[in-house]
Design a protein around this motif. Structure first.
Motif, PDB file in Angstrom:
ATOM      1  N   GLY A 364       0.799  -1.222   0.000  1.00  9.32           N
ATOM      2  CA  GLY A 364       0.000   0.000   0.000  1.00  9.32           C
ATOM      3  C   GLY A 364       0.829   1.267   0.000  1.00  9.32           C
ATOM      4  O   GLY A 364       0.416   2.272   0.583  1.00  9.32           O
ATOM      5  N   GLY A 365       1.991   1.224  -0.645  1.00  4.89           N
ATOM      6  CA  GLY A 365       2.825   2.415  -0.711  1.00  4.89           C
ATOM      7  C   GLY A 365       3.730   2.608   0.492  1.00  4.89           C
ATOM      8  O   GLY A 365       4.452   3.591   0.593  1.00  4.89           O
ATOM      9  N   GLN A 366       3.692   1.649   1.423  1.00  4.03           N
ATOM     10  CA  GLN A 366       4.587   1.714   2.587  1.00  4.03           C
ATOM     11  C   GLN A 366       6.025   1.473   2.145  1.00  4.03           C
ATOM     12  O   GLN A 366       6.266   0.784   1.140  1.00  4.03           O
ATOM     13  N   ARG A 367       7.007   2.011   2.880  1.00  6.00           N
ATOM     14  CA  ARG A 367       8.413   1.725   2.586  1.00  6.00           C
ATOM     15  C   ARG A 367       8.850   0.578   3.507  1.00  6.00           C
ATOM     16  O   ARG A 367       9.070   0.815   4.702  1.00  6.00           O
ATOM     17  N   PRO A 368       9.003  -0.609   2.976  1.00  8.07           N
ATOM     18  CA  PRO A 368       9.364  -1.748   3.850  1.00  8.07           C
ATOM     19  C   PRO A 368      10.633  -1.500   4.652  1.00  8.07           C
ATOM     20  O   PRO A 368      10.751  -1.961   5.784  1.00  8.07           O
ATOM     21  N   VAL A 369      11.575  -0.746   4.057  1.00  9.81           N
ATOM     22  CA  VAL A 369      12.859  -0.566   4.753  1.00  9.81           C
ATOM     23  C   VAL A 369      12.675   0.215   6.064  1.00  9.81           C
ATOM     24  O   VAL A 369      13.493   0.102   6.985  1.00  9.81           O
ATOM     25  N   ASP A 370      11.592   0.988   6.154  1.00  8.24           N
ATOM     26  CA  ASP A 370      11.332   1.699   7.410  1.00  8.24           C
ATOM     27  C   ASP A 370      11.136   0.724   8.569  1.00  8.24           C
ATOM     28  O   ASP A 370      11.374   1.067   9.726  1.00  8.24           O
ATOM     29  N   VAL A 371      10.664  -0.481   8.256  1.00  5.15           N
ATOM     30  CA  VAL A 371      10.473  -1.499   9.290  1.00  5.15           C
ATOM     31  C   VAL A 371      11.683  -2.428   9.363  1.00  5.15           C
ATOM     32  O   VAL A 371      12.209  -2.713  10.431  1.00  5.15           O
ATOM     33  N   PHE A 372      12.130  -2.888   8.188  1.00  3.16           N
ATOM     34  CA  PHE A 372      13.198  -3.889   8.173  1.00  3.16           C
ATOM     35  C   PHE A 372      14.569  -3.285   8.515  1.00  3.16           C
ATOM     36  O   PHE A 372      15.417  -3.970   9.094  1.00  3.16           O
ATOM     37  N   GLY A 373      14.780  -2.035   8.143  1.00  6.77           N
ATOM     38  CA  GLY A 373      16.054  -1.384   8.465  1.00  6.77           C
ATOM     39  C   GLY A 373      16.318  -1.350   9.963  1.00  6.77           C
ATOM     40  O   GLY A 373      17.318  -1.904  10.441  1.00  6.77           O
ATOM     41  N   PRO A 374      15.393  -0.736  10.729  1.00  8.01           N
ATOM     42  CA  PRO A 374      15.587  -0.734  12.190  1.00  8.01           C
ATOM     43  C   PRO A 374      15.639  -2.146  12.774  1.00  8.01           C
ATOM     44  O   PRO A 374      16.413  -2.407  13.700  1.00  8.01           O
ATOM     45  N   ALA A 375      14.820  -3.066  12.218  1.00  9.37           N
ATOM     46  CA  ALA A 375      14.848  -4.447  12.724  1.00  9.37           C
ATOM     47  C   ALA A 375      16.232  -5.045  12.529  1.00  9.37           C
ATOM     48  O   ALA A 375      16.756  -5.742  13.401  1.00  9.37           O
ATOM     49  N   ALA A 376      16.846  -4.774  11.372  1.00 12.68           N
ATOM     50  CA  ALA A 376      18.187  -5.307  11.101  1.00 12.68           C
ATOM     51  C   ALA A 376      19.192  -4.727  12.087  1.00 12.68           C
ATOM     52  O   ALA A 376      20.090  -5.423  12.551  1.00 12.68           O
ATOM     53  N   GLU A 377      19.010  -3.425  12.419  1.00 11.81           N
ATOM     54  CA  GLU A 377      19.990  -2.805  13.309  1.00 11.81           C
ATOM     55  C   GLU A 377      19.788  -3.200  14.765  1.00 11.81           C
ATOM     56  O   GLU A 377      20.721  -3.180  15.553  1.00 11.81           O
ATOM     57  N   GLN A 378      18.544  -3.571  15.107  1.00 13.73           N
ATOM     58  CA  GLN A 378      18.256  -3.894  16.509  1.00 13.73           C
ATOM     59  C   GLN A 378      18.293  -5.388  16.819  1.00 13.73           C
ATOM     60  O   GLN A 378      18.163  -5.779  17.975  1.00 13.73           O
ATOM     61  N   ALA A 379      18.428  -6.231  15.797  1.00 11.38           N
ATOM     62  CA  ALA A 379      18.402  -7.678  16.036  1.00 11.38           C
ATOM     63  C   ALA A 379      19.514  -8.072  17.001  1.00 11.38           C
ATOM     64  O   ALA A 379      20.602  -7.488  16.965  1.00 11.38           O
ATOM     65  N   PRO A 380      19.238  -9.019  17.906  1.00  7.49           N
ATOM     66  CA  PRO A 380      20.252  -9.377  18.903  1.00  7.49           C
ATOM     67  C   PRO A 380      21.386 -10.206  18.300  1.00  7.49           C
ATOM     68  O   PRO A 380      21.222 -10.838  17.260  1.00  7.49           O
ATOM     69  N   VAL A 381      22.530 -10.159  18.972  1.00  6.34           N
ATOM     70  CA  VAL A 381      23.628 -11.058  18.616  1.00  6.34           C
ATOM     71  C   VAL A 381      23.273 -12.420  19.205  1.00  6.34           C
ATOM     72  O   VAL A 381      23.088 -12.551  20.412  1.00  6.34           O
ATOM     73  N   VAL A 382      23.130 -13.417  18.354  1.00  8.88           N
ATOM     74  CA  VAL A 382      22.683 -14.734  18.806  1.00  8.88           C
ATOM     75  C   VAL A 382      23.824 -15.727  18.652  1.00  8.88           C
ATOM     76  O   VAL A 382      24.533 -15.696  17.636  1.00  8.88           O
ATOM     77  N   TYR A 383      24.001 -16.579  19.671  1.00  9.11           N
ATOM     78  CA  TYR A 383      24.989 -17.643  19.486  1.00  9.11           C
ATOM     79  C   TYR A 383      24.304 -18.906  18.964  1.00  9.11           C
ATOM     80  O   TYR A 383      23.525 -19.548  19.668  1.00  9.11           O
ATOM     81  N   PHE A 384      24.577 -19.242  17.714  1.00  9.71           N
ATOM     82  CA  PHE A 384      24.099 -20.498  17.139  1.00  9.71           C
ATOM     83  C   PHE A 384      25.218 -21.527  17.258  1.00  9.71           C
ATOM     84  O   PHE A 384      26.330 -21.292  16.784  1.00  9.71           O
ATOM     85  N   SER A 385      24.916 -22.642  17.879  1.00  9.68           N
ATOM     86  CA  SER A 385      25.910 -23.710  17.979  1.00  9.68           C
ATOM     87  C   SER A 385      25.860 -24.541  16.695  1.00  9.68           C
ATOM     88  O   SER A 385      24.957 -24.386  15.893  1.00  9.68           O
TER      89      SER A 385
END
Lengths: 430, 339
Positions: A364-385
């Motif tokens: 609907g004309g939304q800019r997806p990066v407005d949501v995904f950008g901050p999500a990418a920057e705020q995602a936690p550092v995860v330890y995957f074994s």
């Protein structure tokens, strides 16, 4: 041998020649171990969709800025099968290979790959998202995976259906109203009573998966101890079971014809998923274009998926290989790959570039990066074994049993834990 | 196993060759049979060389592997009988055996019956019989993965299967979400794939029955049922045995159908809800190539070998018993003809 046998001799000689050729075939290349031995280019294995086709076509003719370097990329199925075979045989290993988000499964054999820090990766660290950068580093500190793309996640939802149900349907308002998983379920309850036959989530496994990705700890810790029976996993299990108890799940597995139909018909009105799902939902629910929106995921930002490039130790020319990786995955080309293939950049500096800020008609004309950008920057550092896949398999299995066969959740949890611990103990994890 | 073939090839072949050479040296004075027939031996050698590398070696290597702990890249660790010990106490493994046999039974019985009916129909004089034969064989050579995706739509909750059930007034059936639904779905796919193949084999058997037999039966006043049960089926017995044996072998190796039909949420295939579609070979694949427990996978492979061997022994007993009364039937037939 009598000269009269010359025809037989010819036959025998040709057969012998074939045999020798066969032997030669299996033997060649072992001197260096690289599949590109004896050629004028470096080889790269990847799966279709993991890297930009256009940029790889450029690299085939010559990598810009690295005179004389050509990289021939080969898309393949079953890279891991071929890679494992090559590494075990110490032959036919590519010079550069793509590894998926389960790059950690190669950590026990990190010595099979070159430490990218020793090739000068450290200088580039600041350009990349921290959690992504950490994801390619083994517990020993060696860096084997270089960031390709990210999978920041969001809550996808049908604005029209939410509006009809009287739920705040503006992305910012919904983010407020569904900031925690509990609030999100409350929204779902409202949805269920206002629009009968529509569900909040496709299946409860998706609730488990996305909520667990918000946790820095997963199933096994850095010391190879099983921690999957602890609170951080149990909480996600309980959330999944709670979504079932409140009848918010459509009980349909992802990727099935039923699930595609349910999204297209609006029976599943929202989903928590990664940025790369945009391509999928646009395809399966093309007729609902304009009705979808994205907003912050309940419970906080998380990353789901995204791959890496690695340089196996058999690489013919590590310096050149790294120069290529640096070129292909630098900020400018990450932006190009986003425009071409929707691979979400792991270099946050490009998030405010105009090319990324284009409005999307499907949303609907939304800019997806407005949501995904901050999500990418705020995602936690995860330890995957290295053992996440092994440990999580019985849990997903039991979630399916609870959801589809009505198995008692408490018994299912105990069975899942017993099965996970048993398989892990066979692999030396306790 | 591809891994095995690739690693072992260079090391085993020279030693096999060396042994051959030594054998030749002792027996090989000029003009000896071996020496004289050398080109012939060479001519047939490609099969044996390829078989040794890609057939024999992986078999031997997997036996060795089943006593090791190996994740595919690192060093192997000898663990003795531990993999087999785990296997005996692994409830999923036992479940996979039970599943495999249930699916095998659900598929083989209707399949052979259907194949027999189709063979009878094809054996009668009909137009375009060749086209029918080709049509019935096509499922057998179609890509399994592609067909599984198609069947995925058939067995979907809103799929073709349930639409058909609704059309005849029945309710929804959980093809992929209930214990028996899963087994029936898998059985249907196996039936779809193998019925035509078995029908063609039955057809060949039917065409080998001399027409004098039918005529003699008719002259003796046998009804069509009597002809079927007293003449045709006894004559078809070796063919029936063949189809039973081949479908047992195929049935014990069911894999692709459940692997593609039931991919779990994290990409692993564990055989669907309740692991009802988990078969022996799927479990082997999951352990070896999913969890990278190659030693455990090899042990499952050898357990499967034992099960197949027991099956083969039962089959062999049946064949042996059949061999005893075969002369009797043919003698009877000769007497009939003489009359």
């Amino acid at each position: 041998m009598e000269p009269t046998l010359s025809r037989r001799r010819l036959l025998a000689a040709s057969l012998g020649g074939t045999g020798a050729a066969l032997l030669g075939l299996t033997g060649c290349g072992t001197s260096s171990g690289s599949v590109s031995a004896g050629t004028g280019h470096l080889s790269l294995w990847y799966w279709t969709g993991a890297l930009s086709t256009k940029l790889l076509a450029v690299a085939r003719k010559g990598v810009p800025g690295v005179p004389g370097l050509k990289v021939k990329a080969a898309p393949m199925d079953d890279i891991y099968g071929k890679l494992l075979t090559g590494l075990a045989a110490r032959a036919y290993v590519p010079d550069i290979t793509a590894l998926n988000s389960d790059v950690a499964s190669f950590f026990p054999h990190e010595d099979q790959f070159l430490d990218l820090n020793s090739l000068g990766a450290g200088a580039l660290k600041g350009q990349y998202l921290d959690w992504k950068w950490q994801g390619g580093i083994a517990p020993s500190g060696r860096m084997i995976g270089f960031p390709i793309d990210g999978g920041p996640s969001a809550l996808y939802y049908r604005k029209d259906i939410f509006h009809k149900a009287g739920i705040p349907s503006d992305p910012d308002e919904l983010a407020q109203a569904a900031s925690s998983w509990e609030d999100y379920f409350a929204v779902g309850k409202k949805l269920r009573s206002a629009v009968p036959g529509s569900f909040l989530v496709g299946n409860i496994a998706s609730v488990f998966r996305m909520s667990l990705l918000q946790s820095p700890k997963q199933f096994v810790d850095q010391d190879n101890h099983f921690i999957g029976d602890q609170e951080h996993v149990k909480r996600c299990w309980d959330l999944a079971v709670e979504s079932l108890r409140q009848k918010l799940s459509a009980k349909i597995n992802d990727g099935t014809p039923d699930s595609n139909a349910a999204y297209a018909q609006g029976r599943i009105a929202s989903a928590c998923n990664a940025v790369w799902w945009m391509g999928g939902i646009k395809q399966i629910a093309s007729k609902t274009s304009g009705a979808w929106r994205v907003t912050k995921m309940p419970g906080g930002a998380a990353n789901y998926g995204g791959s890496f490039l690695a340089i196996p130790k058999y690489c013919r020319d590590p310096e050149d290989a790294f120069a290529f990786v640096k070129w292909l995955l630098g900020p400018a080309n990450q932006l190009a790959a986003y425009q071409e293939m929707a691979l979400f950049p792991t270099t946050p500096a490009v998030y405010d570039k105009p090319a990324m800020r284009k409005p999307d008609k499907f949303f609907g004309g939304q800019r997806p990066v407005d949501v995904f950008g901050p999500a990418a920057e705020q995602a936690p550092v995860v330890y995957f074994s290295p053992y996440e896949g092994t440990a999580s398999t019985p849990v997903y299995q039991e979630l399916t049993n609870v959801e589809l066969l009505g198995k008692n959740p408490d018994k299912a949890w105990r069975d899942a834990m017993a099965a996970a611990e048993k398989t892990l103990s066979q692999k030396g994890v306790s | 196993m591809a891994v095995a073939g690739a690693t072992g090839a260079p090391s085993t072949k020279p030693s096999v060759r060396a042994r051959k050479e030594r054998g030749r040296a002792t027996a090989g004075r000029p003009g000896s049979p071996v020496r004289r027939n050398l080109p012939v031996y060479l001519a047939i050698s490609p099969f044996y060389v390829l078989f040794a590398v890609f057939g024999m070696f992986p078999v031997v290597f997997s036996l060795y592997l089943s006593f090791q702990d190996w994740d595919g890249i690192g060093d192997m660790r000898f663990v003795g009988w531990q993999q087999y010990d785990w296997l005996l106490h692994d409830s999923v493994f036992w479940k996979s055996i039970l599943n495999t046999f249930e699916i095998w039974f659900l598929s083989t019985v209707p399949m052979l019956f259907l194949a027999l009916v189709i063979a009878f129909l094809l054996n009668s004089q009909i137009r375009y019989s060749m086209a029918y034969r080709v049509a019935y064989f096509i499922p057998n050579v179609t890509s399994m993965v592609a067909m599984t995706i198609v069947f995925g739509s058939v067995f979907a909750q809103a799929g073709l299967g349930n639409s058909l059930l609704k059309a005849v007034g029945l309710g929804d059936f959980g093809w992929m979400t209930s214990a028996w639904g899963i087994k029936v779905s898998l059985a249907v796919m196996i039936i779809w794939r193998w019925t035509g193949y078995n029908a063609l084999i039955f057809l060949a058997g039917l065409q080998a029955i001399p027409s004098e037999l039918y005529e003699a039966a008719r002259v003796d006043g046998a009804s069509s049922w009597q002809t079927l049960f007293r003449v045709i089926l006894p004559q078809l017995r070796p063919v029936v045995l063949f189809t039973v044996i081949t479908s047992s072998i195929n049935g014990l190796q069911i894999f692709t159908e459940s692997q593609v039909l039931f991919q779990a949420s994290n990409g692993y295939s564990t055989g669907g809800p309740g692991q009802e579609g988990m078969t022996i070979v799927l479990y082997l694949w999951q352990k070896a190539f999913g969890d990278h427990q190659f030693g455990y996978g090899a042990a499952i492979g050898w357990a499967l070998f034992v099960i197949v061997a027991i099956f083969a022994a039962i089959n062999w007993r049946l064949v042996a018993r059949f061999g005893e009364d075969r002369p009797v039937t043919s003698r009877r037939w000769r007497i009939n003809r003489a009359r």
